[in-house]
Design a protein around this motif. Structure first.
Motif, PDB file in Angstrom:
ATOM      1  N   GLY A 108       0.830  -1.199   0.000  1.00 32.90           N
ATOM      2  CA  GLY A 108       0.000   0.000   0.000  1.00 32.90           C
ATOM      3  C   GLY A 108       0.863   1.246   0.000  1.00 32.90           C
ATOM      4  N   GLU A 109       0.202   2.400  -0.020  1.00 31.41           N
ATOM      5  CA  GLU A 109       0.932   3.687  -0.007  1.00 31.41           C
ATOM      6  C   GLU A 109       1.793   3.826   1.238  1.00 31.41           C
ATOM      7  N   ARG A 110       1.290   3.328   2.369  1.00 28.35           N
ATOM      8  CA  ARG A 110       1.995   3.537   3.636  1.00 28.35           C
ATOM      9  C   ARG A 110       2.494   2.251   4.277  1.00 28.35           C
ATOM     10  N   ASN A 111       1.811   1.140   4.011  1.00 30.11           N
ATOM     11  CA  ASN A 111       2.156  -0.108   4.699  1.00 30.11           C
ATOM     12  C   ASN A 111       2.171  -1.280   3.728  1.00 30.11           C
ATOM     13  N   ILE A 112       2.674  -2.417   4.211  1.00 29.35           N
ATOM     14  CA  ILE A 112       2.601  -3.650   3.434  1.00 29.35           C
ATOM     15  C   ILE A 112       1.892  -4.725   4.256  1.00 29.35           C
ATOM     16  N   ALA A 113       1.332  -5.697   3.551  1.00 30.29           N
ATOM     17  CA  ALA A 113       0.753  -6.890   4.170  1.00 30.29           C
ATOM     18  C   ALA A 113       1.385  -8.106   3.511  1.00 30.29           C
ATOM     19  N   VAL A 114       1.501  -9.179   4.259  1.00 33.02           N
ATOM     20  CA  VAL A 114       2.095 -10.414   3.741  1.00 33.02           C
ATOM     21  C   VAL A 114       1.172 -11.581   4.048  1.00 33.02           C
ATOM     22  N   LEU A 115       0.725 -12.274   3.003  1.00 36.92           N
ATOM     23  CA  LEU A 115       0.026 -13.556   3.163  1.00 36.92           C
ATOM     24  C   LEU A 115       1.013 -14.635   2.740  1.00 36.92           C
ATOM     25  N   ASP A 116       1.282 -15.570   3.625  1.00 31.08           N
ATOM     26  CA  ASP A 116       2.350 -16.545   3.363  1.00 31.08           C
ATOM     27  C   ASP A 116       1.976 -17.938   3.867  1.00 31.08           C
ATOM     28  N   PRO A 117       0.943 -18.547   3.254  1.00 36.78           N
ATOM     29  CA  PRO A 117       0.447 -19.833   3.779  1.00 36.78           C
ATOM     30  C   PRO A 117       1.463 -20.974   3.715  1.00 36.78           C
ATOM     31  N   LYS A 118       2.380 -20.918   2.756  1.00 40.60           N
ATOM     32  CA  LYS A 118       3.349 -22.021   2.602  1.00 40.60           C
ATOM     33  C   LYS A 118       4.767 -21.647   3.022  1.00 40.60           C
ATOM     34  N   GLY A 119       4.969 -20.418   3.475  1.00 44.32           N
ATOM     35  CA  GLY A 119       6.309 -20.006   3.906  1.00 44.32           C
ATOM     36  C   GLY A 119       7.241 -19.578   2.787  1.00 44.32           C
ATOM     37  N   ASP A 120       6.704 -19.462   1.545  1.00 47.48           N
ATOM     38  CA  ASP A 120       7.556 -19.108   0.400  1.00 47.48           C
ATOM     39  C   ASP A 120       8.117 -17.692   0.521  1.00 47.48           C
ATOM     40  N   VAL A 121       7.262 -16.758   0.949  1.00 42.35           N
ATOM     41  CA  VAL A 121       7.693 -15.363   1.058  1.00 42.35           C
ATOM     42  C   VAL A 121       8.835 -15.269   2.062  1.00 42.35           C
ATOM     43  N   ASP A 122       8.643 -15.871   3.209  1.00 40.96           N
ATOM     44  CA  ASP A 122       9.655 -15.811   4.263  1.00 40.96           C
ATOM     45  C   ASP A 122      10.964 -16.436   3.793  1.00 40.96           C
ATOM     46  N   PHE A 123      10.867 -17.614   3.196  1.00 40.37           N
ATOM     47  CA  PHE A 123      12.089 -18.319   2.781  1.00 40.37           C
ATOM     48  C   PHE A 123      12.865 -17.519   1.736  1.00 40.37           C
ATOM     49  N   ILE A 124      12.180 -17.066   0.684  1.00 44.38           N
ATOM     50  CA  ILE A 124      12.889 -16.405  -0.419  1.00 44.38           C
ATOM     51  C   ILE A 124      13.317 -14.992  -0.039  1.00 44.38           C
ATOM     52  N   PHE A 125      12.425 -14.232   0.579  1.00 41.49           N
ATOM     53  CA  PHE A 125      12.773 -12.840   0.896  1.00 41.49           C
ATOM     54  C   PHE A 125      13.767 -12.749   2.051  1.00 41.49           C
ATOM     55  N   ARG A 126      13.535 -13.539   3.109  1.00 45.01           N
ATOM     56  CA  ARG A 126      14.416 -13.398   4.274  1.00 45.01           C
ATOM     57  C   ARG A 126      15.743 -14.124   4.084  1.00 45.01           C
ATOM     58  N   GLN A 127      15.659 -15.383   3.587  1.00 35.41           N
ATOM     59  CA  GLN A 127      16.881 -16.182   3.502  1.00 35.41           C
ATOM     60  C   GLN A 127      17.657 -15.943   2.211  1.00 35.41           C
ATOM     61  N   GLN A 128      16.978 -15.896   1.066  1.00 38.81           N
ATOM     62  CA  GLN A 128      17.704 -15.755  -0.208  1.00 38.81           C
ATOM     63  C   GLN A 128      18.027 -14.303  -0.537  1.00 38.81           C
ATOM     64  N   LEU A 129      17.134 -13.376  -0.206  1.00 41.87           N
ATOM     65  CA  LEU A 129      17.335 -11.972  -0.571  1.00 41.87           C
ATOM     66  C   LEU A 129      17.713 -11.090   0.620  1.00 41.87           C
ATOM     67  N   ALA A 130      17.752 -11.682   1.812  1.00 40.86           N
ATOM     68  CA  ALA A 130      18.136 -10.956   3.037  1.00 40.86           C
ATOM     69  C   ALA A 130      17.302  -9.698   3.259  1.00 40.86           C
ATOM     70  N   VAL A 131      15.997  -9.790   2.964  1.00 43.45           N
ATOM     71  CA  VAL A 131      15.093  -8.649   3.150  1.00 43.45           C
ATOM     72  C   VAL A 131      14.748  -8.503   4.631  1.00 43.45           C
ATOM     73  N   LYS A 132      14.823  -7.263   5.105  1.00 50.29           N
ATOM     74  CA  LYS A 132      14.420  -6.971   6.485  1.00 50.29           C
ATOM     75  C   LYS A 132      13.095  -6.222   6.452  1.00 50.29           C
ATOM     76  N   ASN A 133      12.505  -6.044   7.616  1.00 55.18           N
ATOM     77  CA  ASN A 133      11.293  -5.222   7.800  1.00 55.18           C
ATOM     78  C   ASN A 133       9.995  -5.902   7.373  1.00 55.18           C
ATOM     79  N   LEU A 134      10.038  -7.154   6.888  1.00 56.02           N
ATOM     80  CA  LEU A 134       8.772  -7.826   6.562  1.00 56.02           C
ATOM     81  C   LEU A 134       7.926  -8.001   7.822  1.00 56.02           C
ATOM     82  N   ASN A 135       8.585  -8.010   8.980  1.00 56.01           N
ATOM     83  CA  ASN A 135       7.850  -8.169  10.243  1.00 56.01           C
ATOM     84  C   ASN A 135       7.039  -6.918  10.585  1.00 56.01           C
ATOM     85  N   GLU A 136       7.209  -5.850   9.799  1.00 58.88           N
ATOM     86  CA  GLU A 136       6.422  -4.639  10.032  1.00 58.88           C
ATOM     87  C   GLU A 136       5.098  -4.658   9.256  1.00 58.88           C
TER      88      GLU A 136
END
Length: 262
Positions: A108-136
């Motif tokens: 969104g303009e100000r925030n993000i939301a994450v739907l991750d039923p299988k853990g794909d977002v967490d695995f690829i963004f956090r572990q492979q791309l080292a993305v931070k702030n998804l917990n926000e």
């Protein structure tokens, strides 16, 4: 003396190594020298601002940002472009993700939301791309009340075509086999580059763009000079005016030296 250029850089795989998750020292030195020589430096990324957390070493050099693949462009606190996805199409895509049980990031303009039923977002963004702030991230219902700038669903190319047929107000730019970035029609890095150049009073002829993925194609074709990294996908290399070495082999330094900007 060469004219002053506006330099547009993708982040992942261009400025930041997929191997180390850091900006190579030669790239930091190249950008520092380019800036000292009077060239302007812009970021052009698929990432929304909240997860641009890996540019600390060069932040002080950056003149402006093309984010979410051109949907949100800004200089300092001034918004240059804000191009939202039609609200009904955003809701359709989110409902499809819930129904089919695939991951999706809703920007969104100000925030993000994450739907991750299988853990794909967490695995690829956090572990492979080292993305931070998804917990926000906040609940998707709250983000859907904002203007939606980008959707990042985790599915393959075949299903991508099927979904795009149902959301005609959107386009897709894939830079990873596991997911794609969906933005509004008219929101891409090439248009972001032109909007930024117009805002800053720069001649598009004196723009140079650097990228490695499918979502960099419009920018590479639009810029006065399009540079593909050595690690770029083959389709992008075909569109580029010049191919440099990879991000891990001093690609940015070598290209800027080749064009005598440093």
């Amino acid at each position: 003396m060469s004219p002053h250029y506006a330099l547009f850089f993708d982040i992942d795989g261009t400025l930041v190594s997929f191997k180390t998750h850091e900006i190579p020292l030669s790239t930091i030195q190249a950008l520092t020298q380019a800036k000292a020589n009077g060239h302007k430096i812009f970021i052009a990324t698929g990432r929304p601002p909240i997860i641009i957390t890996n540019l600390g070493a060069i932040e002080h050099l950056i003149d402006g940002y093309v984010t979410t693949n051109g949907a949100l462009c800004f200089v300092g606190n001034e918004i240059v472009v804000c191009n939202a996805i039609p609200q009904e199409e955003a809701k359709l895509a989110v409902n499809d993700a819930k129904e089919k049980q695939y991951g999706i990031i809703v920007v969104g303009e100000r925030n993000i939301a994450v739907l991750d039923p299988k853990g794909d977002v967490d695995f690829i963004f956090r572990q492979q791309l080292a993305v931070k702030n998804l917990n926000e991230a906040i609940p998707v219902e709250e983000v859907l009340e904002q203007r939606i700038l980008q959707l990042t669903p985790f599915f393959n190319k075949d299903y991508e075509k099927e979904l795009l047929g149902r959301i005609p107000g959107c386009i897709s730019g894939r830079w990873h086999p596991a997911f794609t970035d969906i933005t509004a029609q008219g929101a891409d890095k090439g248009r972001g580059l032109l909007a930024m150049a117009a805002h800053e009073g720069l001649d598009p002829q004196y723009t140079m763009a650097f990228g490695d993925g499918g979502n960099d194609t419009t920018m590479i074709k639009t810029a006065g000079i399009g540079v593909a990294m050595g690690n770029a996908i083959d389709e992008l290399k075909k569109e580029a005016d010049y191919m440099t070495t990879s991000v891990d082999e001093e690609g940015i330094w070598n290209a800027l030296q080749h064009f005598k900007l440093i």
